[in-house]
Scaffold this motif. Structure first.
Motif, PDB file in Angstrom:
ATOM      1  N   GLN A 161       0.803  -1.217   0.000  1.00 14.65           N
ATOM      2  CA  GLN A 161       0.000   0.000   0.000  1.00 14.65           C
ATOM      3  C   GLN A 161       0.841   1.275   0.000  1.00 14.65           C
ATOM      4  N   LYS A 162       2.031   1.217   0.600  1.00 17.83           N
ATOM      5  CA  LYS A 162       2.842   2.423   0.769  1.00 17.83           C
ATOM      6  C   LYS A 162       4.314   2.063   0.814  1.00 17.83           C
ATOM      7  N   VAL A 163       5.144   2.863   0.124  1.00 22.45           N
ATOM      8  CA  VAL A 163       6.593   2.678   0.127  1.00 22.45           C
ATOM      9  C   VAL A 163       7.250   3.994   0.516  1.00 22.45           C
ATOM     10  N   ASP A 164       8.195   3.937   1.461  1.00 28.93           N
ATOM     11  CA  ASP A 164       8.897   5.151   1.911  1.00 28.93           C
ATOM     12  C   ASP A 164      10.378   4.832   2.030  1.00 28.93           C
ATOM     13  N   VAL A 165      11.190   5.468   1.193  1.00 26.49           N
ATOM     14  CA  VAL A 165      12.636   5.231   1.191  1.00 26.49           C
ATOM     15  C   VAL A 165      13.372   6.541   1.401  1.00 26.49           C
ATOM     16  N   GLN A 166      14.354   6.510   2.285  1.00 20.77           N
ATOM     17  CA  GLN A 166      15.186   7.687   2.559  1.00 20.77           C
ATOM     18  C   GLN A 166      16.650   7.319   2.390  1.00 20.77           C
ATOM     19  N   TYR A 167      17.409   8.183   1.718  1.00 16.40           N
ATOM     20  CA  TYR A 167      18.856   7.994   1.618  1.00 16.40           C
ATOM     21  C   TYR A 167      19.514   9.351   1.852  1.00 16.40           C
ATOM     22  N   TYR A 168      20.045   9.538   3.053  1.00 16.87           N
ATOM     23  CA  TYR A 168      20.635  10.823   3.450  1.00 16.87           C
ATOM     24  C   TYR A 168      22.131  10.681   3.723  1.00 16.87           C
ATOM     25  N   GLN A 169      22.905  11.550   3.078  1.00 15.44           N
ATOM     26  CA  GLN A 169      24.335  11.712   3.333  1.00 15.44           C
ATOM     27  C   GLN A 169      24.604  13.202   3.555  1.00 15.44           C
ATOM     28  N   GLY A 170      25.787  13.505   4.095  1.00 13.27           N
ATOM     29  CA  GLY A 170      26.130  14.913   4.309  1.00 13.27           C
ATOM     30  C   GLY A 170      27.457  15.329   3.712  1.00 13.27           C
ATOM     31  N   TRP A 171      28.076  14.463   2.914  1.00 15.32           N
ATOM     32  CA  TRP A 171      29.453  14.702   2.494  1.00 15.32           C
ATOM     33  C   TRP A 171      29.644  15.901   1.573  1.00 15.32           C
ATOM     34  N   ILE A 172      28.611  16.297   0.838  1.00 13.15           N
ATOM     35  CA  ILE A 172      28.767  17.440  -0.065  1.00 13.15           C
ATOM     36  C   ILE A 172      28.601  18.773   0.661  1.00 13.15           C
ATOM     37  N   ASN A 173      28.067  18.747   1.869  1.00 13.54           N
ATOM     38  CA  ASN A 173      27.821  19.999   2.593  1.00 13.54           C
ATOM     39  C   ASN A 173      29.062  20.893   2.710  1.00 13.54           C
ATOM     40  N   PRO A 174      30.234  20.372   3.109  1.00 10.03           N
ATOM     41  CA  PRO A 174      31.411  21.243   3.193  1.00 10.03           C
ATOM     42  C   PRO A 174      31.990  21.648   1.838  1.00 10.03           C
ATOM     43  N   ILE A 175      31.507  21.017   0.777  1.00  5.85           N
ATOM     44  CA  ILE A 175      31.998  21.330  -0.568  1.00  5.85           C
ATOM     45  C   ILE A 175      31.117  22.363  -1.256  1.00  5.85           C
ATOM     46  N   ILE A 176      29.814  22.202  -1.140  1.00 10.19           N
ATOM     47  CA  ILE A 176      28.875  22.997  -1.923  1.00 10.19           C
ATOM     48  C   ILE A 176      28.924  24.482  -1.586  1.00 10.19           C
ATOM     49  N   HIS A 177      29.305  24.832  -0.371  1.00 11.59           N
ATOM     50  CA  HIS A 177      29.317  26.233   0.041  1.00 11.59           C
ATOM     51  C   HIS A 177      30.628  26.944  -0.306  1.00 11.59           C
ATOM     52  N   ASP A 178      31.549  26.233  -0.917  1.00  9.37           N
ATOM     53  CA  ASP A 178      32.836  26.802  -1.349  1.00  9.37           C
ATOM     54  C   ASP A 178      32.868  26.780  -2.877  1.00  9.37           C
ATOM     55  N   ALA A 179      32.842  27.958  -3.500  1.00  7.20           N
ATOM     56  CA  ALA A 179      32.752  28.060  -4.957  1.00  7.20           C
ATOM     57  C   ALA A 179      33.870  27.297  -5.668  1.00  7.20           C
ATOM     58  N   GLU A 180      35.078  27.386  -5.153  1.00  9.17           N
ATOM     59  CA  GLU A 180      36.210  26.715  -5.801  1.00  9.17           C
ATOM     60  C   GLU A 180      36.084  25.194  -5.671  1.00  9.17           C
ATOM     61  N   LYS A 181      35.691  24.719  -4.502  1.00  9.43           N
ATOM     62  CA  LYS A 181      35.564  23.279  -4.288  1.00  9.43           C
ATOM     63  C   LYS A 181      34.452  22.688  -5.148  1.00  9.43           C
ATOM     64  N   ARG A 182      33.305  23.361  -5.201  1.00 13.01           N
ATOM     65  CA  ARG A 182      32.206  22.789  -5.983  1.00 13.01           C
ATOM     66  C   ARG A 182      32.491  22.830  -7.485  1.00 13.01           C
TER      67      ARG A 182
END
Length: 377
Positions: A161-182
């Protein structure tokens, strides 16, 4: 005792986690022997790495094309029987296509290609050959995931009747906010990573897991993706609504900016008679929920589990099994197929899984770009 299957590897050199994972997985069950490959595009690092892991350098080649050419010169009973493709995403398609055309069995990392068009071409190429093709959606190899699949198939939780899947990581967080790194991360470069980062990297795991476990196929999706910055071309977070039919729906939540999360992959499937829940970070526990009884917790290695689950269990009850074991079970299934032994159809993901996965990725991006609308698969 049968001879070991001769394995070649493309990529995965140096400190590559995926390289370690595949090499250890292939060594389980004593089915494979790593005989060579191309681990790094830099010749001295390529041979240096081979020497470090104890592989004779006479079959460690400077480039992919040379490997194919030289391996085909060898007698059939000496050349590589299967090649694992562990390179960055943009190399999967050209390498896999040439391997198939040259008669090599293939084990390919996901996403299988960088576009659905490439996936279609690869599928057509495989259809014209007699080789085996596996895609490493690793988590399908866990014993308790396989137990979950068997319980659903046998009707333990009733009609889904219902399917709920979650896949959470945080590894890009310190990269995405730095223009040069991203700007210098290959997974955020469409030329190397393809059309999608988060959905292509981890969302496709969730999608494949849903269809693998339930036996259902997603009919249509509606997605909402987050790119965080206007100069970032790749999604790093997203939510996808799923429709299997008019009355069976689901949700796939994925993120690589879930700060502090490591590899939080959870699957919940609810039927008319009960529900099943599994968490990748606690893979030895399968939770069975019912309305008229207490919560049940199933663990690997016990006789109450299915033969399929027990076949993928290497340790006695109470001893943790992890991601290396999961990947090892996939390699074990591929070995059975190469040897033409009897095997369970769920022992390894196939070209069809990779093909549907690429279609899913592109439709998710399309749904978002069209203003978050429903798109048929």
């Amino acid at each position: 005792m049968s001879k070991k299957i001769r394995l070649g590897i493309l990529g995965g050199g140096g400190d590559s986690l995926i390289g370690v994972l595949h090499r250890i997985a292939s060594s389980m069950y004593d089915s494979y022997q790593l005989v060579g490959g191309v681990f790094n595009p830099i010749p001295e690092e390529n041979t240096g790495f081979a020497e470090k892991i104890g592989i004779p350098t006479n079959r460690v080649y400077n480039d992919f094309d040379t490997m194919i050419e030289e391996e085909l010169k060898l007698p059939e009973d000496q050349r590589m029987q299967v090649v694992s493709v562990l390179t960055p995403n943009f190399l999967h398609f050209p390498m896999a296509k040439k391997l198939i055309e040259s008669g090599f069995n293939v084990i390919c990392e996901k996403p299988m290609t960088t576009s659905f068009e490439e996936a279609q071409i690869l599928k057509e190429t495989l259809d014209k050959s007699d080789v085996l093709f596996a895609v490493t959606y690793t988590y399908t190899g866990y014993p308790m995931v396989r137990q979950m699949k068997e319980m659903i198939a046998s009707g333990v939780i009733g009609k889904i009747q219902k399917v709920d899947v979650q896949y959470y990581q945080g590894w890009i967080n310190p990269i995405i906010h730095d223009a040069e790194k991203r700007a210098n991360t290959w997974r955020l470069d469409p030329e190397k990573g393809g059309i999608s980062c988060c959905i292509g990297d981890i969302g496709t795991h969730g999608y494949d897991m849903i269809e693998y476990l339930t036996g259902l196929e997603v009919e249509s999706i509606l997605s909402d993706l987050n790119y965080m910055y206007s100069d970032n071309k790749m999604d790093i977070d997203g939510t996808v609504l799923l429709r299997f039919s008019e009355h069976v729906k689901g949700l796939l939540r994925t993120s690589q900016i879930a700060t502090g999360e490591e590899n939080n992959f959870t699957v919940s499937i609810y039927g008319e008679k009960g529900g099943l829940k599994w968490e990748q970070e606690n893979p030895n526990y399968l939770y069975h929920l019912t309305e008229d009884g207490p919560l049940k917790v199933l663990k690997p290695g016990h006789g109450y589990n299915s033969e399929f689950s027990l076949d993928g269990t290497k340790l006695p009850p109470g001893h943790p099994e992890g991601i290396f074991d999961s990947m090892g079970n996939i390699y074990k299934g591929v070995a059975k197929a190469i040897r033409k032994e009897e095997y369970h159809p769920g022992e390894f993901p196939t070209m069809n899984d990779g093909f549907r996965g690429m279609n899913f990725i592109e439709r998710v991006v399309e749904s978002h770009q069209k203003g978050n609308v429903w798109v048929k698969l």
